[in-house]
Design an enzyme around this catalytic site. Structure first.
Site, PDB file in Angstrom:
ATOM      1  NE  ARG A  58      64.029  53.240 -16.973  1.00 48.20           N
ATOM      2  CZ  ARG A  58      64.928  52.924 -17.911  1.00 48.20           C
ATOM      3  NH1 ARG A  58      66.040  53.613 -18.017  1.00 48.20           N
ATOM      4  NH2 ARG A  58      64.726  51.917 -18.741  1.00 48.20           N
ATOM      5  CE1 TYR A 111      65.822  66.928   4.874  1.00 44.84           C
ATOM      6  CE2 TYR A 111      66.824  65.185   3.574  1.00 44.84           C
ATOM      7  CZ  TYR A 111      65.713  65.748   4.174  1.00 44.84           C
ATOM      8  OH  TYR A 111      64.507  65.121   4.073  1.00 44.84           O
ATOM      9  CG  ASP A 183      70.391  70.964  -0.904  1.00 46.14           C
ATOM     10  OD1 ASP A 183      69.477  71.762  -1.165  1.00 46.14           O
ATOM     11  OD2 ASP A 183      70.189  69.834  -0.415  1.00 46.14           O
ATOM     12  CE  LYS A 208      61.802  69.007   1.909  1.00 41.54           C
ATOM     13  NZ  LYS A 208      63.234  68.875   2.008  1.00 41.54           N
TER      14      LYS A 208
HETATM   15  C1  LIG Z   1      64.205  67.794   1.964  1.00 37.00           C
HETATM   16  C2  LIG Z   1      65.613  68.046   1.624  1.00 37.00           C
HETATM   17  C3  LIG Z   1      66.351  67.127   0.874  1.00 37.00           C
HETATM   18  C4  LIG Z   1      65.776  65.823   0.408  1.00 37.00           C
HETATM   19  O1  LIG Z   1      64.730  66.053  -0.488  1.00 37.00           O
HETATM   20  P1  LIG Z   1      63.558  64.975  -0.764  1.00 37.00           P
HETATM   21  O2  LIG Z   1      62.746  65.651  -1.793  1.00 37.00           O
HETATM   22  O3  LIG Z   1      62.863  64.742   0.531  1.00 37.00           O
HETATM   23  O4  LIG Z   1      64.238  63.746  -1.247  1.00 37.00           O
HETATM   24  C5  LIG Z   1      67.669  67.451   0.568  1.00 37.00           C
HETATM   25  N1  LIG Z   1      68.228  68.594   0.984  1.00 37.00           N
HETATM   26  C6  LIG Z   1      67.548  69.496   1.721  1.00 37.00           C
HETATM   27  C7  LIG Z   1      68.226  70.750   2.176  1.00 37.00           C
HETATM   28  C8  LIG Z   1      66.218  69.248   2.077  1.00 37.00           C
HETATM   29  O5  LIG Z   1      65.563  70.123   2.827  1.00 37.00           O
END
Ligand SMILES: *Cc1c(COP(=O)(O)O)cnc(C)c1O
Length: 394
Positions: A58, A111, A183, A208
């Site tokens: 962890r 998001y 983000d 992503k």
């Molecule tokens: C997909 C996404 C998230 C969340 O990410 P996860 O890996 O699904 O938890 C947060 N911000 C943006 C802009 C995203 O596209």
């Protein structure tokens, strides 16, 4: 291995690593939940950070360390922390920076899960949140209060691809002593590095573009070392850690990020132009098009390509989207993005389904709005697939 062990010992303890193996080109997966120690001095030294080493799953493994080091370097950060998901990364960063009574100003078209995290979970933690248009620095400034601690924005908004004015937000944050949290999932560090523009810390859904192959869920936070130490404590205490195999997969995927982004940007620009010329399409949203309302800012922030995300509005509304779905052969419907495969999604029924039609309309998300995540295939095949499906609408 010790000889003379009985059968239960052999099955439980056999198969120790071969001694003195040559170093593998590709790092192994440290699929272990704990590390062993041969003396107590080393326990102290590793625990206190005086010697490099690993203790417990962890807290991290060599796979985490490699991924964190890579992302920190790509984002131009002092340090990074890997997390179980993008939402884990956001949770850790918000908890590390905000306390009860603090106020956060955040971009409006976030998001969906992030908006819910802010409005529901952070609200319960005593953090007040104002949602404003992050593309409009005046609106952000007007929302600041004496208790504002941080500004949070997504580099590029989903699905309308509006740009946060990061240079202006950074100047605003700097002038007021606020943190600017970004983000950067949509852009990836291959195209844009917010820390270089003055952001304090950056978050990714590595699910992503960073991992890029639709095979893992992961997240990462990058920023100054002192803040990352706080983030790591939150991750360790709240169990937001990534698994070693997923850290390995993300690192493996990252190796082709530059190549992927180059191809995805080129393919996306070609598809965006193709869609702009189609009579069935009312409007195309892409950072690389002359028609983008923030074209000057986009050109300045994205000199190396405008990314793989394209959105377009079909004139025929929801019924046209249904026909498109039946007509596409190569491009599959998948409510995520950033993969090597080109996929499409329908915000009204996926990411923005919890909003009512009226609220969606107010944001500019129509019933005919389709989002494309453009992959690395031959662009001729993508154009033919889209063109064939659009032909059914006329
Ligand atoms: C997909 C996404 C998230 C969340 O990410 P996860 O890996 O699904 O938890 C947060 N911000 C943006 C802009 C995203 O596209």
């Amino acid at each position: 291995m010790a000889r003379g062990w009985r059968f239960p010992t052999l099955v439980a303890r056999g198969g120790q690593p071969a001694p003195g193996v040559t170093r593998p080109l590709t790092p192994p997966i440290y699929q272990t939940s704990v590390f062993v120690f041969d003396d107590l001095e080393r326990v102290d030294a590793v625990w206190e950070g005086r010697e490099p080493g690993f203790i417990y799953g962890r807290f991290g493994t060599p796979n985490h360390a490699e991924l964190e080091e890579t992302v920190a370097r790509l984002e131009g950060a002092e340090a990074a922390v890997a997390t179980a998901s993008g939402m884990g990364a956001l949770t850790a960063l918000f908890l590390a920076t905000l306390a009860p009574g603090d106020h956060l100003v955040a971009g409006r078209d976030l998001y969906g899960a992030t908006a819910a995290l802010l409005r529901e979970e952070l609200a319960r933690a005593g953090v007040e949140v104002s949602l404003v248009d992050a593309a409009d620095p005046d609106a952000v400034e007007a929302a600041l209060t004496g208790r504002t601690r941080a500004i949070f924005a997504e580099t590029v908004s989903n699905p309308l691809l509006r740009l946060a004015d990061l240079p202006a937000l950074a100047a605003l944050a700097r002038g007021r002593g606020l943190q600017l949290l970004v983000d950067n999932t949509f852009a990836s560090p291959a195209l844009l590095r917010p820390l270089g523009l003055g952001a304090t810390a950056v978050v990714h859904s590595a699910t992503k573009y960073l991992a890029g192959h639709g095979d893992t869920t992961a997240g990462v936070v990058a920023g100054p070392r002192s803040l990352m130490e706080r983030v790591r404590k939150v991750v360790i205490r709240m169990g937001l850690n990534l698994g070693p195999f997923d850290a390995w997969l993300t690192q493996r995927g990252l190796r082709t990020l530059a190549l992927r982004m180059e191809r995805q940007s080129a393919n996306a620009l070609a598809l965006a132009r193709f869609l702009e010329g189609r009579p069935e399409v009312a409007r195309v949203f892409y950072l690389g098009l002359e028609s983008h309302p923030q074209r000057a800012l986009a050109r300045r922030l994205f000199p190396d390509g405008a990314g793989g995300m394209v959105a377009f509005e079909l004139r025929g509304g929801a019924e046209a989207v249904r026909v498109l779905m039946k007509g596409l052969r190569l491009i599959e419907f998948a409510p995520s993005f950033g993969d090597v495969a080109t996929t499409w999604s329908y915000p009204a029924r996926t990411s923005h389904r919890s909003l009512g039609p009226e609220e969606r309309k107010a944001l500019g998300i129509g019933d005919g709005l389709v989002r494309l995540s453009v992959g690395i295939e031959a662009v001729e095949d993508l154009t033919a697939d889209l063109g064939g499906a659009l032909d059914r609408l006329t």
